[in-house]
Design an enzyme around this catalytic site. Structure first.
Site: not given
Ligand SMILES: [Zn+2]
Length: 382
Positions: A90, A265, A312, A317, A343
């Protein structure tokens, strides 16, 4: 080196491929934020393992530490953080203005601010932001803009927009002068005002940018600005990519993809992971009411043997129970941050992949409805 090709369209939503010197990026894409050249809690290799093709680092933070010249001497951002895919930086504007609040001192030439680390004085100008971003060396960089509060009035927003337009031209001149192969995106501002957004979009679109950022939306608790952004996106060339700066809630992603946005983002999935929130898919009880998430700190998870999300497929997971992660949270083990972040970023990766597939199949609206409407009656997370 930079190019963008649209591959499929479904209404205004589209899939595409951004190509940079570090490979390709399938869009619409979520771009995880590596604030200080690191995703907090994850290695670049883990980010790649999930499937991500790009990451975004913050110019303001890297300028202060370790310094853009240090990164340049160490081979640039990709080499520095051992990431061989596409990078974004950025402009530093958002942090300069948001972290300093009313204390930053803006004039037509640039802005004076103090370091959050040691209170030392610094000055950014459009030229300086571009020079720093050249040293950091990301594939895609952004023009330096004056960021205001989304709630500022019309006059204040107009003043900031005029300054931003002026700075944008200076950024472009500085970039062109350097001969850098990096891609510089212009930023559309204009707050919550339709006329100012239109003016900004038309002005930025008239300049030779290969892509655009849409700024100044982050933090708006209302949906008012969605309609304004939808209206102004049409003033930008259709064949160029549009990046939504700081946008990343599931609902917002669906809305803006539907308007034709390509990349996003946001620190949301990684920051929330560290605070104990894990994302859950609609099949597992995620919905717009619970914002597709639950909190591991809930004592009902203490002896729960199921994974964070039974639908998932991430390694967290597959291998760990909520009970174990609840324990890691309670005793503040470092592994907690890593597992939760992995995750959550996996959840976002699969979300964007599902969105891309639906656009290719012409079923984007059905997918959006499945997530945002039907899931309202989904079961609660176990
Ligand atoms: Zn998972």
């Amino acid at each position: 080196m930079f190019s963008f090709q649209i591959t499929h369209k479904d209404g205004s939503a589209r899939t595409g491929v951004i190509s940079t010197a570090h490979g390709t990026l399938e869009t619409p894409a979520f771009i995880p934020v590596a604030t200080r050249a690191a995703i907090k809690g994850l290695s670049a290799q883990q980010l790649k393992e999930i499937g991500y093709e790009a990451t975004l680092a913050n110019t303001y933070h890297l300028y202060l530490k370790p310094g853009d010249e240090t990164i340049f001497k160490l081979g640039g951002l990709n080499s520095f953080m051992s990431w061989d895919r596409t990078t974004f930086t950025d402009s530093g504007g958002f942090q300069v203005f948001s972290l300093n609040g009313k204390l930053c001192d803006v004039d037509n030439e640039g802005v004076n601010f103090r370091s959050y680390i040691d209170n030392s004085s610094h000055r950014f100008t459009p030229e300086k932001s571009i020079q720093i971003q050249h040293n950091i060396g990301a594939d895609i960089m952004f023009a330096f803009d004056e960021c205001i509060h989304f709630n500022d009035n019309h006059q204040r927003t107009k003043e900031a927009l005029e300054r931003t337009n002026n700075w944008t031209v200076r950024c472009l001149e500085e970039h062109q002068k350097s001969g850098s192969p990096q891609a510089l995106f212009g930023i559309v501002q204009g707050g919550r005002f339709k006329d100012l957004r239109e003016e900004s979009a038309k002005f930025i679109a008239s300049l030779p940018f290969p892509g655009f950022g849409i700024g100044g939306i982050f933090g708006d608790p209302t949906k008012e600005i969605h309609g304004v952004v939808k209206y102004t996106l049409k003033f930008l060339p259709e064949d160029k990519p549009k990046h939504m700066l700081g946008i990343g809630s599931v609902e917002d992603i669906f809305d803006y993809v539907g308007y034709g946005a390509d990349t996003f983002d946001c620190v949301l999935p990684t920051r929330l992971a560290r605070l104990g929130y894990f994302f859950i898919r609609p099949e597992s009880g995620g919905n717009i009411t619970n914002k597709f998430r639950a909190r591991i700190s809930n004592s009902q998870f203490k002896e729960n043997n199921s994974s964070l999300d039974e639908n998932c497929s991430c390694f967290v997971c597959k291998n760990y129970s909520k009970g174990y992660i609840y324990h890691l949270y309670k005793v503040k083990e470092l592994l907690f941050y890593s597992l939760m972040t992995y995750h959550n970023l996996h959840f976002y990766y699969v979300l964007m992949k599902d969105i891309r597939t639906s656009i290719k199949e012409g079923t984007f609206k059905i997918l959006k409805q499945k997530w945002l409407v039907v899931s309202l009656v989904g079961s609660s997370n176990k």
